[in-house]
Design an enzyme around this catalytic site. Structure first.
Site, mmCIF file in Angstrom:
data_model
loop_
_atom_site.group_PDB
_atom_site.id
_atom_site.type_symbol
_atom_site.label_atom_id
_atom_site.label_comp_id
_atom_site.label_asym_id
_atom_site.label_seq_id
_atom_site.Cartn_x
_atom_site.Cartn_y
_atom_site.Cartn_z
ATOM 1 N N HIS A 69 2.402 -1.909 0.263
ATOM 2 C CA HIS A 69 1.117 -0.768 0.436
ATOM 3 C C HIS A 69 -0.183 -1.632 0.790
ATOM 4 O O HIS A 69 -0.253 -2.792 0.759
ATOM 5 C CB HIS A 69 0.754 -0.194 -0.690
ATOM 6 C CG HIS A 69 0.476 -0.880 -1.745
ATOM 7 N ND1 HIS A 69 -0.571 -1.516 -2.167
ATOM 8 C CD2 HIS A 69 1.419 -0.926 -2.973
ATOM 9 C CE1 HIS A 69 -0.457 -2.048 -3.442
ATOM 10 N NE2 HIS A 69 0.709 -1.774 -4.053
ATOM 11 N N GLU A 72 6.049 1.297 -8.822
ATOM 12 C CA GLU A 72 6.086 -0.045 -9.241
ATOM 13 C C GLU A 72 6.654 -0.107 -10.818
ATOM 14 O O GLU A 72 6.807 0.871 -11.720
ATOM 15 C CB GLU A 72 4.854 -0.394 -9.351
ATOM 16 C CG GLU A 72 4.190 -1.982 -9.506
ATOM 17 C CD GLU A 72 5.164 -2.926 -8.905
ATOM 18 O OE1 GLU A 72 6.356 -2.889 -8.991
ATOM 19 O OE2 GLU A 72 4.660 -3.722 -7.954
#
Length: 196
Positions: free
Chosen positions: A8, A82
């Site tokens: 990202h 994550e």
């Protein structure tokens, strides 16, 4: 089958100097510019047919922007989130020192997961994505820790290896499964960022 691994763009946590992990921060304006540049490069050089993405805001927005630019579907997947760093998520680097990191791979972060659990979670979802794939090229838009574990799985590295693949904001890596071999084309390409 080719697989793009994409991190990202810059998130608010990067400029706040806090532990991110499961903390759900948005992209910054700089991050959105990075994603715009990333999307143009991927569209031009290696557009995927399908995108898998973490559900956390920073990865989801990156994937959705990429999908809109290319014109391909995005599938959100919670298992691509994550590392679950538990109580450290969102804390300043100083505050987080009150909660020491576990000494062993099997020990969990308080209210989080262990490094072994993280590795197994990523190996499991990566296996599901690969074995269920029907496209020539897909993208996985996620996080530095997730991409590291995918690369470790691809290389068949043991859990206790202390190598770390440095993946920058919007860094692109390209791996491939052929009938005969596994190929790493490149890791952490950020040439699209220029002066961003």
């Amino acid at each position: 089958m080719q697989i793009l691994l994409i991190r990202h763009g810059e998130s608010e946590a990067d400029i706040l100097n806090v532990h991110e992990g499961r903390a759900d921060f948005e992209l910054t304006e700089r991050g959105r510019k990075q994603v715009g540049s990333l999307s143009q490069k991927v569209k031009k050089d290696f557009p995927p047919d399908f995108i898998w993405a973490s559900t956390l805001k920073r990865a989801r927005e990156t994937a959705e922007t990429l999908g809109e630019t290319i014109g391909c579907p995005v599938q959100l997947e919670e298992e691509l989130m994550e590392f679950n760093n538990g109580v450290q998520a969102g804390l300043s680097l100083e505050e987080a020192k009150k909660y020491p990191e576990p000494k062993f791979f099997h020990e969990r972060f308080e209210n989080g997961e262990s490094f072994i659990e993280f590795r197994m979670r990523i190996e499991t979802i990566f296996s599901k994505i690969v074995t269920g794939n029907k496209y020539e090229r897909i993208a996985i838009v996620a996080h530095g820790g997730v991409i590291n574990n995918i690369l470790r799985a691809f290389y068949q590295m043991p859990i206790n290896m202390d190598y770390y693949f440095k993946i920058e904001d919007t860094g692109i890596s390209l791996i491939e499964f052929t009938d005969k071999e596994k190929v790493i084309h490149f890791i952490n390409d950020t040439s699209h960022l220029g002066n961003i």
